[in-house]
Scaffold this active site. Structure first.
Site, PDB file in Angstrom:
ATOM      1  N   ASP A  55      24.877  53.738  36.343  1.00 30.40           N
ATOM      2  CA  ASP A  55      26.118  53.903  37.028  1.00 30.40           C
ATOM      3  C   ASP A  55      27.194  54.483  36.126  1.00 30.40           C
ATOM      4  OD1 ASP A  55      27.292  52.847  39.424  1.00 30.40           O
ATOM      5  OD2 ASP A  55      28.227  51.232  38.289  1.00 30.40           O
ATOM      6  N   GLU A  97      37.642  53.008  33.747  1.00 31.08           N
ATOM      7  CA  GLU A  97      36.423  52.598  34.081  1.00 31.08           C
ATOM      8  C   GLU A  97      35.362  53.321  33.116  1.00 31.08           C
ATOM      9  OE1 GLU A  97      33.726  52.556  37.953  1.00 31.08           O
ATOM     10  OE2 GLU A  97      35.601  51.335  38.219  1.00 31.08           O
ATOM     11  N   GLU A 149      33.495  51.365  47.498  1.00 33.16           N
ATOM     12  CA  GLU A 149      34.225  50.262  46.651  1.00 33.16           C
ATOM     13  C   GLU A 149      34.108  49.003  47.165  1.00 33.16           C
ATOM     14  OE1 GLU A 149      34.989  51.744  44.007  1.00 33.16           O
ATOM     15  OE2 GLU A 149      36.821  52.638  43.987  1.00 33.16           O
ATOM     16  N   GLU A 219      23.466  52.494  48.341  1.00 31.55           N
ATOM     17  CA  GLU A 219      23.924  51.203  47.658  1.00 31.55           C
ATOM     18  C   GLU A 219      22.577  50.395  47.441  1.00 31.55           C
ATOM     19  OE1 GLU A 219      26.394  50.523  45.735  1.00 31.55           O
ATOM     20  OE2 GLU A 219      27.770  51.883  46.571  1.00 31.55           O
TER      21      GLU A 219
END
Length: 230
Positions: A55, A97, A149, A219
């Site tokens: 990620d 992040e 998101e 995803e």
């Protein structure tokens, strides 16, 4: 609403229509076995480390995508100043992040410089790149942005519900995306997408729906990869 045709009312909440229509696919992403394993407290921590490293690579590719959405908002939104403020908030959050991923990687002993992107990650990053070209309409790009998101927000919020057994060492991860503030941000993106879709042509709506479905598919593949796939 008075003054609106039935067709306009149908378009005004297009994202809701899609979420109902494709509910099983969407739940496949937001209630994936990887997420459920965190929620139930039986996650293999090696899977979490895989997700963390992969990620981090994805987020670095996500930054230019979000920047491209910002550019498209400037050119293609009928409320560009408002949209740009929302998206700019997302850009600013990505700096924090990336720092968080580096801190977490250090904590878990994950050497980020050694991470090689797996196929699911490469495919997802290529998909992001395909949305960055100028020919892709703002409506389609903002739909993708919202969907990306929203999947994370709903997935990690699921791990924070009452009665969950999320391990203490993963609480911070779940809070990062599952918190109420991030939920409000996702809702702001969704409102922008719905507003754009409301005035879009049928062709653009069809393309946006396909894009939404591709995000969900990517995803799921990303979670699969993290959960022990390749």
């Amino acid at each position: 609403m008075e003054g609106k045709t039935r067709e306009e009312m149908g378009k005004s909440m297009m994202t809701e229509t899609w979420l109902r229509k494709h509910r099983s696919l969407y739940l496949g992403a937001t209630r994936h076995p990887f997420i459920r394993s965190i929620r139930d407290g039986n996650i293999d921590l090696s899977s979490f480390k895989t997700w963390l490293g992969q990620d981090y690579i994805y987020v670095r590719a996500f930054v230019p995508f979000v920047a491209s959405v910002l550019t498209k908002a400037w050119k293609g939104s009928d409320d560009s100043s408002s949209d740009m403020e929302v998206i700019l908030g997302g850009v600013a959050a990505l700096n924090d992040e990336i720092s968080w991923f580096k801190k977490e990687a250090s904590k878990w002993g994950v050497q980020l410089s050694d991470i090689v992107p797996q196929k699911a990650n490469q495919d997802y990053c290529r998909f992001l790149e395909s949305l960055m070209i100028p020919e892709v309409e703002y409506t389609i790009a903002i739909t993708a942005f919202w969907a990306i998101e929203a999947v994370y927000q709903e997935s990690f919020a699921h791990c924070l519900e009452d009665g969950t057994k999320t391990p203490a060492e993963l609480q911070e991860t779940c809070q990062r995306w599952g918190n109420e503030g991030f939920g409000q941000y996702c809702n702001s993106l969704r409102k922008i997408a719905d507003r754009q879709l409301e005035k879009a042509s049928d062709d653009i709506i069809t393309k946006a729906e396909v894009t939404f479905l591709r995000v969900v598919e990517h995803e799921v593949e990303f979670w699969n990869m993290s959960h022990g796939g390749t």
